[in-house]
Write an enzyme that holds these catalytic residues in place. Structure first.
Site, PDB file in Angstrom:
ATOM      1  N   ASP A  62       9.364   2.957  -0.251  1.00  0.00           N
ATOM      2  CA  ASP A  62       8.304   3.616   0.504  1.00  0.00           C
ATOM      3  C   ASP A  62       8.518   3.265   1.979  1.00  0.00           C
ATOM      4  O   ASP A  62       8.156   2.175   2.427  1.00  0.00           O
ATOM      5  CB  ASP A  62       6.933   3.154   0.009  1.00  0.00           C
ATOM      6  CG  ASP A  62       5.804   3.829   0.788  1.00  0.00           C
ATOM      7  OD1 ASP A  62       6.093   4.564   1.756  1.00  0.00           O
ATOM      8  OD2 ASP A  62       4.638   3.606   0.426  1.00  0.00           O
ATOM      9  N   LYS A  78       4.090   9.393   8.751  1.00  0.00           N
ATOM     10  CA  LYS A  78       3.895   8.792  10.076  1.00  0.00           C
ATOM     11  C   LYS A  78       4.894   9.326  11.120  1.00  0.00           C
ATOM     12  O   LYS A  78       4.720  10.446  11.591  1.00  0.00           O
ATOM     13  CB  LYS A  78       3.875   7.262   9.957  1.00  0.00           C
ATOM     14  CG  LYS A  78       2.675   6.855   9.074  1.00  0.00           C
ATOM     15  CD  LYS A  78       2.404   5.406   8.884  1.00  0.00           C
ATOM     16  CE  LYS A  78       1.114   5.275   8.059  1.00  0.00           C
ATOM     17  NZ  LYS A  78       1.103   4.252   7.057  1.00  0.00           N
ATOM     18  N   TYR A 103       0.858  -1.186   0.000  1.00  0.00           N
ATOM     19  CA  TYR A 103       0.000   0.000   0.000  1.00  0.00           C
ATOM     20  C   TYR A 103       0.887   1.227   0.000  1.00  0.00           C
ATOM     21  O   TYR A 103       1.821   1.327   0.792  1.00  0.00           O
ATOM     22  CB  TYR A 103      -0.886   0.002   1.253  1.00  0.00           C
ATOM     23  CG  TYR A 103      -1.792   1.216   1.359  1.00  0.00           C
ATOM     24  CD1 TYR A 103      -2.857   1.399   0.468  1.00  0.00           C
ATOM     25  CD2 TYR A 103      -1.590   2.177   2.350  1.00  0.00           C
ATOM     26  CE1 TYR A 103      -3.681   2.505   0.569  1.00  0.00           C
ATOM     27  CE2 TYR A 103      -2.422   3.278   2.455  1.00  0.00           C
ATOM     28  CZ  TYR A 103      -3.470   3.444   1.562  1.00  0.00           C
ATOM     29  OH  TYR A 103      -4.289   4.533   1.663  1.00  0.00           O
TER      30      TYR A 103
HETATM   31  C1  LIG Z   1       0.445   4.743   5.676  1.00  0.00           C
HETATM   32  C2  LIG Z   1       1.198   4.490   4.449  1.00  0.00           C
HETATM   33  C3  LIG Z   1       1.092   5.326   3.327  1.00  0.00           C
HETATM   34  C4  LIG Z   1       0.091   6.443   3.247  1.00  0.00           C
HETATM   35  O1  LIG Z   1       0.314   7.443   4.177  1.00  0.00           O
HETATM   36  P1  LIG Z   1      -0.909   8.439   4.535  1.00  0.00           P
HETATM   37  O2  LIG Z   1      -0.284   9.444   5.441  1.00  0.00           O
HETATM   38  O3  LIG Z   1      -1.967   7.588   5.163  1.00  0.00           O
HETATM   39  O4  LIG Z   1      -1.371   9.044   3.250  1.00  0.00           O
HETATM   40  C5  LIG Z   1       1.929   5.096   2.261  1.00  0.00           C
HETATM   41  N1  LIG Z   1       2.814   4.097   2.283  1.00  0.00           N
HETATM   42  C6  LIG Z   1       2.938   3.259   3.325  1.00  0.00           C
HETATM   43  C7  LIG Z   1       3.965   2.183   3.299  1.00  0.00           C
HETATM   44  C8  LIG Z   1       2.122   3.419   4.440  1.00  0.00           C
HETATM   45  O5  LIG Z   1       2.228   2.551   5.461  1.00  0.00           O
END
Ligand SMILES: *Cc1c(COP(=O)(O)O)cnc(C)c1O
Length: 427
Positions: free
Chosen positions: A239, A267, A144
């Site tokens: 990511d 995060k 994701y």
């Molecule tokens: C949470 C997450 C996202 C998206 O971040 P948001 O702040 O919710 O838009 C993208 N990549 C990874 C790996 C994530 O865990």
């Protein structure tokens, strides 16, 4: 467990917010029942509006690595906000943040702050496409990367939890540019690059998959991807919105010794405020506007209060031994859960990295997305509710990683294992 006020709030919310929530996985749809509404949080604990207390293994889905409402983070926010909430001109904290990120993550020679992980990944693939002049991107089944159009193809997290990995509303003309690979499959990656490698702008990956439960890379896998990208001139994008600053101070790229071309963060870097960032090689990042032609902007990007929360959090996690302690706590928790399951004769397996873990109601090992899908989700749902009744809040989905913070001490972990022992006995 009393839930009168949460129920009343959820009833009102359901009239006005799609599914009663502002982000899908909060709605408890896959585990059943209704979400509780938070009143406050402190350290390892969440307190709901009905006065129930939970040991929290979600941690706001990742940011709260130093525990909720950490006094140093709150103090930094309080001090900063007295000077104003947003300026629309540069402020010093943005420079301090850029210095911190580029020092902690050396592959990031330059960074750009944004407001969410979604924005970070969207922007990173725009840079990949703009810099290479190519259109195709590669992602992995079950990974994701936020809710951008190009990523909602075989996506993980809530999309997977709710069985909507390919979203309506994404034009097929765009979705067709996203190629997907099975994670941890060396040959599939080689075959795809041999076929269309010179059309691929970038490959984006969660180096540890945390949005399809928690799957660790096989030995040499990330290196294999690095080599394929280099050979075909595609950019390797890590990511690290989830793994960054968590699985090691310098993220998964430090833990596995890989140098990506671009990285995305979120995060933890906001310490609980809405923040994301992307960064990487100077020759790539200097193509971003206004120093270059690849456009990306944000009214509130680099917000001073958000920078203050993130910087205070980054300071806390740079304490000597922080990540070692996090790793020990994570192992203690996972070992305890596994032995409690074994004692109850339940097929159960955990995966772990410092500060994050996966729970599977099946025998191990779990090394692929297909393995993860083989977990008994009905059993997980019963386990989730049994734990919740005993005051332990796990992610309300069989396909989300759990998080341990530095506020989870021996007492909290022992209490969690006791709750699991009691719950396993009822499964
Ligand atoms: C949470 C997450 C996202 C998206 O971040 P948001 O702040 O919710 O838009 C993208 N990549 C990874 C790996 C994530 O865990």
């Amino acid at each position: 467990m009393n839930n009168t006020r949460s129920h009343e709030l959820f009833t009102r919310a359901s009239e006005l917010l799609p599914g009663g929530v502002n982000s899908p996985v909060r709605a408890f749809k896959s585990v059943g029942g209704e979400p509780f509404f938070a009143e406050r949080a402190q350290g390892a604990y969440l307190y709901d509006v009905d006065g129930n207390r939970y040991i929290d293994y979600v941690g706001s889905w990742g940011p709260m690595i130093a525990g909720h409402a950490h006094p140093q983070v709150l103090a930094a926010v309080a001090e900063t906000m007295r000077h104003g909430l947003s300026f629309g001109v540069p402020n010093a904290l943005e420079v301090t943040m850029a210095e911190a990120i580029t020092r902690i993550v050396p592959s990031c020679e330059m960074v750009r702050m944004v407001n969410s992980g979604t924005e970070a990944t969207l922007s990173a693939i725009r840079v990949a496409r703009g810099a290479t002049g190519r259109s195709r991107i590669v992602k992995f089944e079950g990974c994701y990367h936020g809710h951008g159009d190009s990523f909602l193809v075989k996506a993980g997290s809530g999309a997977l939890t709710l069985g909507l990995p390919n979203s309506p509303g994404v034009p097929s003309a765009l979705a067709d540019l996203t190629l997907t690979l099975p994670y941890n499959d060396f040959d599939a990656a080689s075959a795809l690059f041999d076929e269309v490698g010179d059309e691929i702008a970038g490959l984006i990956i969660e180096p540890i998959v945390g949005n399809a439960n928690c799957i660790l890379p096989r030995d040499g896998y990330l290196q294999h991807l690095r080599e394929l990208c280099t050979k075909y001139g595609a950019l390797l994008i890590f990511d690290e919105v989830m793994t960054g600053f968590r699985v090691a101070l310098g993220g998964a790229q430090q833990r596995y010794g890989i140098v990506p071309d671009l990285s995305t963060f979120g995060k933890i870097i906001g310490g609980g405020m809405p923040v994301g960032a992307y960064g990487g090689r100077r020759d790539l990042m200097s193509q971003v506007a206004p120093s270059g032609p690849i456009y990306q902007a944000g009214t509130l990007s680099g917000n001073p209060v958000a920078m203050a929360a993130g910087l205070a959090t980054l300071e806390l996690i740079q304490a000597p031994g922080f990540h070692d302690a996090l790793e020990r706590s994570t192992h203690a928790l996972c070992d305890g859960l596994e032995s409690a399951a074994r004692a109850a004769g339940i097929a159960f397996h955990t995966t772990r990295a410092p500060g994050m873990f996966g729970l599977y109601f099946r025998e191990g090992p779990v090394e692929s997305f297909a393995d993860a899908l083989g977990s008994d989700t009905q059993r997980f749902n019963r386990f989730f509710h049994g734990m919740l009744e005993r005051g332990v809040y796990l992610a309300p989905s069989a396909f989300e990683a759990g998080f341990v913070s530095s506020a989870h001490g021996e007492a909290e972990i022992a209490e969690t294992i006791e709750a699991a022992r009691a719950t396993f006995a009822t499964l």
